[in-house]
Design a protein around this motif. Structure first.
Motif, PDB file in Angstrom:
ATOM      1  N   GLU A  72       0.835  -1.197   0.000  1.00 17.41           N
ATOM      2  CA  GLU A  72       0.000   0.000   0.000  1.00 17.41           C
ATOM      3  C   GLU A  72       0.879   1.260   0.000  1.00 17.41           C
ATOM      4  O   GLU A  72       1.846   1.366   0.747  1.00 17.41           O
ATOM      5  CB  GLU A  72      -0.907   0.008   1.232  1.00 17.41           C
ATOM      6  N   GLY A  73       0.527   2.201  -0.885  1.00 20.12           N
ATOM      7  CA  GLY A  73       1.274   3.441  -0.983  1.00 20.12           C
ATOM      8  C   GLY A  73       2.389   3.416  -1.995  1.00 20.12           C
ATOM      9  O   GLY A  73       2.903   4.467  -2.388  1.00 20.12           O
ATOM     10  N   ARG A 108      -4.464   7.414 -11.985  1.00 14.60           N
ATOM     11  CA  ARG A 108      -3.551   6.531 -11.244  1.00 14.60           C
ATOM     12  C   ARG A 108      -3.056   5.355 -12.071  1.00 14.60           C
ATOM     13  O   ARG A 108      -2.231   4.562 -11.598  1.00 14.60           O
ATOM     14  CB  ARG A 108      -4.225   5.991  -9.976  1.00 14.60           C
ATOM     15  N   ASN A 126       0.512   4.638  -6.367  1.00 19.62           N
ATOM     16  CA  ASN A 126      -0.033   4.830  -5.019  1.00 19.62           C
ATOM     17  C   ASN A 126      -1.111   3.777  -4.719  1.00 19.62           C
ATOM     18  O   ASN A 126      -2.289   4.079  -4.532  1.00 19.62           O
ATOM     19  CB  ASN A 126      -0.604   6.243  -4.877  1.00 19.62           C
ATOM     20  N   ARG A 175      -3.695   1.267  -3.317  1.00 17.86           N
ATOM     21  CA  ARG A 175      -4.623   1.338  -2.189  1.00 17.86           C
ATOM     22  C   ARG A 175      -5.124  -0.057  -1.837  1.00 17.86           C
ATOM     23  O   ARG A 175      -5.019  -0.984  -2.638  1.00 17.86           O
ATOM     24  CB  ARG A 175      -5.811   2.242  -2.537  1.00 17.86           C
ATOM     25  N   GLN A 176      -5.693  -0.155  -0.635  1.00 11.52           N
ATOM     26  CA  GLN A 176      -6.262  -1.445  -0.239  1.00 11.52           C
ATOM     27  C   GLN A 176      -7.367  -1.873  -1.192  1.00 11.52           C
ATOM     28  O   GLN A 176      -7.527  -3.067  -1.488  1.00 11.52           O
ATOM     29  CB  GLN A 176      -6.809  -1.362   1.187  1.00 11.52           C
ATOM     30  N   SER A 177      -8.116  -0.891  -1.683  1.00  8.01           N
ATOM     31  CA  SER A 177      -9.234  -1.201  -2.581  1.00  8.01           C
ATOM     32  C   SER A 177      -8.773  -1.691  -3.949  1.00  8.01           C
ATOM     33  O   SER A 177      -9.587  -2.164  -4.744  1.00  8.01           O
ATOM     34  CB  SER A 177     -10.120   0.037  -2.755  1.00  8.01           C
ATOM     35  N   ASP A 178      -7.470  -1.591  -4.233  1.00  5.29           N
ATOM     36  CA  ASP A 178      -6.964  -2.065  -5.523  1.00  5.29           C
ATOM     37  C   ASP A 178      -6.809  -3.577  -5.559  1.00  5.29           C
ATOM     38  O   ASP A 178      -6.577  -4.155  -6.633  1.00  5.29           O
ATOM     39  CB  ASP A 178      -5.612  -1.408  -5.841  1.00  5.29           C
ATOM     40  N   TRP A 238      -0.722  -4.361   3.488  1.00  2.18           N
ATOM     41  CA  TRP A 238      -0.928  -3.071   4.137  1.00  2.18           C
ATOM     42  C   TRP A 238      -0.916  -3.241   5.648  1.00  2.18           C
ATOM     43  O   TRP A 238      -1.062  -4.343   6.179  1.00  2.18           O
ATOM     44  CB  TRP A 238      -2.262  -2.454   3.702  1.00  2.18           C
TER      45      TRP A 238
END
Length: 356
Positions: free
Chosen positions: A38-39, A84, A97, A99-102, A129
């Motif tokens: 994550e990130g 993104r 970047n 994300r958890q939702s990815d 994450w």
């Protein structure tokens, strides 16, 4: 007739071979699964051949949304639809970047203008994450001698491990009173005391990294204690305790003194000074004995003048004594005036002529 049938069969075989070659070349390749933190940025690799006349489409398969049969389009026919995402290398998808939702399944679709066919391959993205941990303090008040339990927890994928800090320094695993669990995040403080009325924090870690919690104060109640400052004959008691202390009582030789910030003792005699205070945890005191310091008279310096005079006189006497001795020795060894006459007297004792 036979020749025509053979010609048609040969033509069909050529078309079939060409179709098989096109399908094989356009069989897209992706990793079956891939991990990302994550990130950070990650690239989902997709390759194909040949490179001409090809349209590339990436989509995110949201299994919870039954209305999107082909998923959410991220790149459509080589056109990037969201900031993104980007198309890199040959047909790979760059996600910035993360994300958890990815997390989920992505489909790389290659459309061939040669045979008007669509070829696809899927990759599952796992996002690693970890969130900032927080500490749960005991709900009840902890008094001296009791056991305190602190719990550090966080949300993370994969599961996090924990370690504890006291005043910013790691607590050793073999500490005699602090027992910590790296898997549950529990810190147990046995025989809590005034030294435990301080800051604690914890670190949660997994393959996505490490994060540190905010510092918390373990609220340990303990009876008043004192540090004492003495300046001359003035004595001041400085209390510390939890809860706070409102007043300090002074006793000199057992007699309570008026309410003052400090007391003055008689410097000519020994005195016992007692500091006493009370809070919700109990009553505490400290007693010290102070006696006057006996000053020893400084040693009188020796009269260096007399020593010098004695030394000089001694040197003179030694010199005179040596001089007298030398004169006596000299006179004893010096020949007398009638030495020659006396020497002639011995000539008669010898026969023969006297020596010339």
């Amino acid at each position: 007739m036979l020749y025509g049938n053979m010609r048609r069969m040969l033509y069909l075989m050529v078309l079939l071979i060409a179709a098989v070659e096109i399908y094989a070349d356009l069989n897209t390749k992706t990793n079956s699964t891939q991990q990302a933190i994550e990130g950070a940025n990650t690239t989902l690799v997709c390759t194909f051949t040949p490179e001409d006349g090809i349209d590339i489409t990436w989509s995110y398969i949201d299994e919870s949304d039954v209305g999107l049969h082909n998923g959410k389009l991220l790149i459509s026919r080589n056109e990037v639809l969201y900031k993104r995402y980007d198309l890199v290398d040959q047909a790979s998808l760059l996600i910035s970047n993360v994300r958890q939702s990815d997390a989920g399944t992505y489909k790389c679709s290659i459309y061939s203008s040669a045979d008007y066919q669509l070829y696809s391959s899927s990759v599952t993205l796992n996002v690693l994450w970890i969130e900032k941990p927080h500490i749960e303090l005991p709900s009840n008040t902890i008094s001296e001698g009791e056991v305190a339990t602190l719990v550090c927890s966080t949300s993370a994928d994969p599961t996090a491990t924990y370690k504890w800090l006291r005043e910013g320094y790691a607590i050793q695993s073999n500490h005699p009173r602090y027992v910590q669990s790296s898997t549950t995040g529990v810190l147990t403080v046995y025989h809590a005391g005034y030294e435990d009325f301080t800051s604690f924090s914890c670190i949660a870690s997994n393959s996505a990294g490490s994060k540190t919690s905010e510092e918390v104060i373990l609220n340990v109640h303990y009876i008043p204690r004192f540090s004492i400052r003495k300046q001359g004959n003035s004595i001041r008691c400085i209390p510390y305790g939890n809860p706070a202390i409102d007043q300090v009582d002074y006793y000199i030789n057992g007699t309570k003194q008026p309410d003052l910030e400090q007391v003055t003792i008689d410097g000519q005699f020994c005195n016992t000074v007692t500091c006493s205070a009370e809070n919700d945890a109990g009553k505490g005191n400290r007693t010290e004995l102070y006696c006057p310091t006996v000053k020893t008279a400084p040693e009188k310096p020796k009269d260096l003048g007399n020593q010098t005079l004695v030394g000089v006189l001694t040197s003179i006497l030694i010199f005179l004594s040596l001089s007298v001795v030398m004169v006596i020795v000299y006179l004893a060894l010096r020949p007398g005036p009638d030495f020659e006459q006396k020497e002639g007297r011995y000539d008669d004792l010898f026969d023969g002529p006297s020596p010339v």
